[in-house]
Design an enzyme around this catalytic site. Structure first.
Site, mmCIF file in Angstrom:
data_model
loop_
_atom_site.group_PDB
_atom_site.id
_atom_site.type_symbol
_atom_site.label_atom_id
_atom_site.label_comp_id
_atom_site.label_asym_id
_atom_site.label_seq_id
_atom_site.Cartn_x
_atom_site.Cartn_y
_atom_site.Cartn_z
ATOM 1 N N ASP A 86 1.024 -1.115 -0.196
ATOM 2 C CA ASP A 86 0.046 0.059 -0.059
ATOM 3 C C ASP A 86 0.882 1.207 0.018
ATOM 4 O O ASP A 86 1.216 1.455 1.078
ATOM 5 C CB ASP A 86 -0.789 0.031 1.467
ATOM 6 C CG ASP A 86 -1.492 1.178 1.502
ATOM 7 O OD1 ASP A 86 -1.762 2.013 0.548
ATOM 8 O OD2 ASP A 86 -1.756 1.531 2.779
HETATM 9 N N1 LIG Z 1 4.532 0.463 -0.715
HETATM 10 C C1 LIG Z 1 4.598 -0.138 0.315
HETATM 11 O O1 LIG Z 1 3.523 -0.838 0.746
HETATM 12 C C2 LIG Z 1 5.548 0.185 1.465
HETATM 13 C C3 LIG Z 1 6.845 0.982 0.939
HETATM 14 N N2 LIG Z 1 7.920 0.672 1.746
HETATM 15 C C4 LIG Z 1 9.130 1.553 1.235
HETATM 16 O O2 LIG Z 1 10.121 0.670 0.925
HETATM 17 C C5 LIG Z 1 11.272 1.417 1.252
HETATM 18 C C6 LIG Z 1 12.190 0.431 2.316
HETATM 19 O O3 LIG Z 1 11.315 0.250 3.354
HETATM 20 P P1 LIG Z 1 11.929 -0.381 4.656
HETATM 21 O O4 LIG Z 1 12.749 -1.343 4.478
HETATM 22 O O5 LIG Z 1 10.897 -0.399 5.825
HETATM 23 O O6 LIG Z 1 12.878 0.869 5.339
HETATM 24 P P2 LIG Z 1 13.979 0.894 6.292
HETATM 25 O O7 LIG Z 1 13.857 2.348 6.909
HETATM 26 O O8 LIG Z 1 13.910 -0.249 7.237
HETATM 27 O O9 LIG Z 1 15.219 0.674 5.344
HETATM 28 C C7 LIG Z 1 16.049 1.633 4.862
HETATM 29 C C8 LIG Z 1 17.269 1.132 4.167
HETATM 30 O O10 LIG Z 1 18.149 2.202 3.516
HETATM 31 C C9 LIG Z 1 19.368 2.211 4.016
HETATM 32 N N3 LIG Z 1 19.875 3.714 3.850
HETATM 33 C C10 LIG Z 1 19.059 4.826 4.495
HETATM 34 N N4 LIG Z 1 19.925 5.702 4.072
HETATM 35 C C11 LIG Z 1 21.072 5.560 3.410
HETATM 36 C C12 LIG Z 1 22.047 6.182 2.700
HETATM 37 N N5 LIG Z 1 22.018 7.474 2.479
HETATM 38 N N6 LIG Z 1 22.656 5.266 1.971
HETATM 39 C C13 LIG Z 1 22.772 3.946 1.892
HETATM 40 N N7 LIG Z 1 21.665 3.481 2.575
HETATM 41 C C14 LIG Z 1 20.758 4.054 3.233
HETATM 42 C C15 LIG Z 1 19.116 1.918 5.488
HETATM 43 O O11 LIG Z 1 20.335 1.734 6.412
HETATM 44 P P3 LIG Z 1 20.323 2.111 8.033
HETATM 45 O O12 LIG Z 1 19.462 0.824 8.335
HETATM 46 O O13 LIG Z 1 21.828 1.876 8.163
HETATM 47 O O14 LIG Z 1 19.823 3.337 8.354
HETATM 48 C C16 LIG Z 1 18.174 0.616 5.375
HETATM 49 O O15 LIG Z 1 18.922 -0.428 5.159
HETATM 50 C C17 LIG Z 1 11.113 2.615 1.808
HETATM 51 O O16 LIG Z 1 11.154 3.648 1.106
HETATM 52 C C18 LIG Z 1 9.500 2.695 2.268
HETATM 53 O O17 LIG Z 1 8.998 3.861 2.525
HETATM 54 C C19 LIG Z 1 7.874 0.308 2.981
HETATM 55 C C20 LIG Z 1 7.046 -0.541 3.425
HETATM 56 C C21 LIG Z 1 5.803 -0.738 2.589
HETATM 57 N N1 LIG Z 2 -0.849 2.129 5.210
HETATM 58 C C1 LIG Z 2 -0.536 1.048 6.071
HETATM 59 C C2 LIG Z 2 0.308 0.165 5.165
HETATM 60 C C3 LIG Z 2 1.609 0.975 4.641
HETATM 61 C C4 LIG Z 2 2.603 -0.082 4.329
HETATM 62 C C5 LIG Z 2 3.884 0.859 3.963
HETATM 63 N N2 LIG Z 2 3.484 1.646 2.775
HETATM 64 C C6 LIG Z 2 0.221 1.279 7.336
HETATM 65 O O1 LIG Z 2 0.629 2.462 7.585
HETATM 66 O O2 LIG Z 2 0.297 0.544 8.080
HETATM 67 O O1 LIG Z 3 7.804 4.743 0.464
HETATM 68 C C1 LIG Z 3 7.062 5.460 0.489
HETATM 69 O O2 LIG Z 3 6.465 6.093 -0.434
HETATM 70 C C2 LIG Z 3 6.525 5.786 1.621
HETATM 71 C C3 LIG Z 3 6.076 4.871 2.548
HETATM 72 C C4 LIG Z 3 4.705 4.394 2.485
HETATM 73 O O3 LIG Z 3 4.877 3.728 1.220
HETATM 74 C C5 LIG Z 3 3.652 4.978 3.084
HETATM 75 O O4 LIG Z 3 3.560 6.092 3.382
HETATM 76 O O5 LIG Z 3 2.769 3.860 2.950
#
Ligand SMILES: NC(=O)C1=CN([C@@H]2O[C@H](COP(=O)(O)OP(=O)(O)OC[C@H]3O[C@@H](n4cnc5c(N)ncnc54)[C@H](OP(=O)(O)O)[C@@H]3O)[C@@H](O)[C@H]2O)C=CC1
Ligand SMILES: N[C@@H](CCCC[NH3+])C(=O)O
Ligand SMILES: O=C(O)CCC(=O)C(=O)O
Length: 562
Positions: free
Chosen positions: A240
């Protein structure tokens, strides 16, 4: 060498033709000396000589200030030339080390041969299933990049064909370009604010990109340049956004096929702890980026309800727009709107719908407890020098005093009273603030902003322990008017549990769609140029089918009325 030589037996002979090592120094081979305890075996004269040479420089080294730029230090040439790195960068004399590293990494990448190379940026909550899925194909090689070396090393050990690389992607843009260029595809699982920087590099190097994140305005600005360079940039390919779009579009397309019209679309989704692990004042644990979760609570929101556009201001008002959600009656859920839902009317092709809303699900109590944090100014992303790495440590109590503009010498009882007033004299919110130690003496983590520090603090308290599991729940309710005049109320439910001590439900439902899409781009199954989100049947069809093989199932029900 399989083992080191010793002081007593300092040499051995390696015969490369026979691939044997023998102790004798006679015969064919290369004479090897690989004593691993040399520093402890230096003669005392050498140590004394080195000490005498070093001594005159000790005082200026001790008096130096490591936070000052090197050229502002008053070093003698000997000490200055000995400084290899200063303020996070290599000093000019040692810049060659970067070049050496790059050529070593390049050589490593080149040994990957004719296989497909995928650069996976980020090794956070959802990266595991992405790498796991992609490395099932023995012809795929992954370079896994993140800031912390231990994290990527761990990934590389866990998955085949995965090379770790620790770097700060945002601090070494030149290096990022040179790495992107060496890959066939990039998957960015970095915090969403980093994607535009990565996307610009991908466009420049004509390397396709997949992310799970929203196409923000700064990503949308890249539409033309991505198209012009013939690059595919896939976004919104997670849960999502991601599976919600795909389930919606499958339903809309089927409705259109039978001449029906979509009158309403309401989609709610939540990443939650399984109910038995919801025992904290927020009834929440983090299964994806904690900073992302917290920042979402202060986003503005817009949705369409019965023909009226409803706008909710930024700054936490959406926590006040919370409603009880009875879509899964066995779960005590609440929901609040998520971002601007109306902007999907056109891409979904449902402009005539009177209701269009996307929202977030939480267990009841989350929004109220979170609104206490908002009122105290804790969900603030502005830079906060008080929490910088070289600032003196502050406790949570001192930070709260700073935010509420009261002297930190104020008595604990008085601070509690001021906080109580600020949060509308709500007992359970005060309990939550105390439960999380926000009036206590624990030091606030170093961070760029107050919300960054809160994210780190809550992450320590609200992560899944061994044996605990999360769940994701998604519910789409769609009103479909059939040519006969009947109204079909269709609901689609997707509920997935995390695997105990395995992948979380969030990681699976974000990671697998992302990985499947990445593979489709790599194999030319997704070939649209410019920005792509999963709204067309050629994309959502295969993905919805393939996620089933990964244990992601959904079901739907319809009732009809006139
Ligand atoms: N569409 C969806 O449903 C969802 C989308 N997302 C998106 O997916 C992406 C990944 O999510 P998630 O795994 O939860 O995020 P996290 O915050 O857990 O992971 C981010 C990763 O990026 C690394 N990182 C951050 N900054 C840098 C940098 N400058 N250089 C190198 N590495 C860096 C972090 O390292 P460190 O741990 O060392 O900080 C970590 O390994 C995000 O953009 C999130 O918003 C996530 C969940 C759901
Ligand atoms: N909107 C839901 C799912 C988000 C997943 C990350 N984009 C939540 O915040 O839990
Ligand atoms: O990665 C993004 O765009 C933001 C995280 C996300 O998916 C959300 O806000 O639900």
């Amino acid at each position: 060498m399989t083992e080191c030589t010793t002081i007593d037996m300092p040499f051995c002979m390696y015969d490369a033709d026979q691939h044997i090592i023998h102790d004798s120094v006679e015969g064919n081979g290369i004479l090897m000396c690989s004593i691993d305890n040399l520093p402890a075996q230096l003669p005392i004269e050498a140590t004394e000589y080195f000490g005498d040479m070093l001594f005159p420089y000790i005082e200026e080294m001790l008096m130096s200030d490591a936070t000052k730029p090197l050229d502002k230090e008053n070093f003698s040439p000997v000490v200055r030339d000995a400084v290899i790195a200063s303020n996070s960068s290599l000093t000019p004399k040692y810049k060659y080390i970067q070049k050496l590293r790059e050529s070593r990494e390049y050589a490593q990448l080149m040994t990957m041969g004719a296989k497909k190379r995928i650069l996976v940026l980020g090794s956070g909550y959802v990266s595991g299933p992405v790498i796991s899925y992609l490395t099932r194909d023995p012809n795929v090689e992954i370079t896994a990049v993140s800031m912390i070396k231990d994290q990527v090393d761990h990934l590389a050990k866990k998955y085949n064909n995965t090379t770790p690389l620790a770097m700060d992607v945002l601090k070494s843009e030149e290096k990022l370009s040179s790495i992107v260029k060496k890959h066939d595809l990039v998957v960015s699982l970095l915090p969403y604010s980093a994607h535009p920087i990565v996307a610009r590099k991908c466009i420049k190097e004509k390397v396709n990109l997949v992310t799970a994140s929203y196409l923000t305005p700064s990503m949308k600005e890249l539409q033309q340049s991505a198209e012009d360079s013939g690059t595919t940039i896939v976004g919104e390919m997670g849960l999502d956004p991601g599976l919600d779009h795909m389930l919606a579009m499958e339903c809309f397309d089927k409705a259109k096929d039978v001449g029906a019209t979509v009158e309403s679309y309401i989609s709610f989704c939540g990443g939650l702890p399984a109910p038995e692990y919801s025992d904290n004042p927020l009834r929440y644990k983090f299964s994806w980026s904690p900073l992302g979760v917290l920042l979402n609570t202060i986003q503005p929101a817009t949705y369409l309800k019965n023909g009226e556009v409803v706008n909710i201001a930024a700054g936490g008002s959406l926590l006040e727009s919370v409603t009880i959600m009875d879509c899964f009656p066995g779960l005590n859920l609440e929901g609040f709107p998520n971002r601007d839902s109306t902007k999907y009317a056109e891409p979904y092709g449902i402009q005539s719908a009177h209701t269009l809303m996307r929202g977030t699900l939480r267990y009841k109590g989350f929004a109220k407890a979170m609104s206490g944090f908002v009122k105290l100014g804790l969900i603030n992303a502005d830079p906060c020098p008080l929490l910088a790495v070289n600032a003196p440590a502050v406790s949570w109590r001192e930070l709260i005093c700073h935010l509420l503009k009261v002297p930190s010498s104020t008595s604990a009882g008085h601070i509690k009273e001021i906080v109580y007033d600020k949060i509308g004299r709500d007992d359970s919110n005060l309990e939550a603030i105390e439960w999380f130690g926000l009036l206590g003496e624990e030091p606030v983590p170093v961070a760029e902003s107050v919300v960054g520090a809160l994210a780190k603090h809550l992450e320590m308290m609200l992560s899944f322990g061994p044996g605990e599991r999360d769940m994701i729940v998604m519910r789409n309710d769609i009103g479909i008017r059939h040519p006969s005049g009947h109204l079909e109320a269709k609901n689609i439910s997707l509920v997935v549990y995390g695997d105990v001590n395995g992948y979380s439900a969030m990681a699976k439902t974000v990671g697998y769609p992302t990985a499947i899409a990445a593979k489709m781009v790599l194999d030319g199954e997704i070939d649209g140029k410019g920005l792509v989100i999963p709204l067309t049947k050629n994309i959502y069809g295969p993905i919805l089918e393939r996620v089933k093989k990964e244990g992601i199932f959904y079901n739907s029900k319809s009732t009809f009325s006139l």
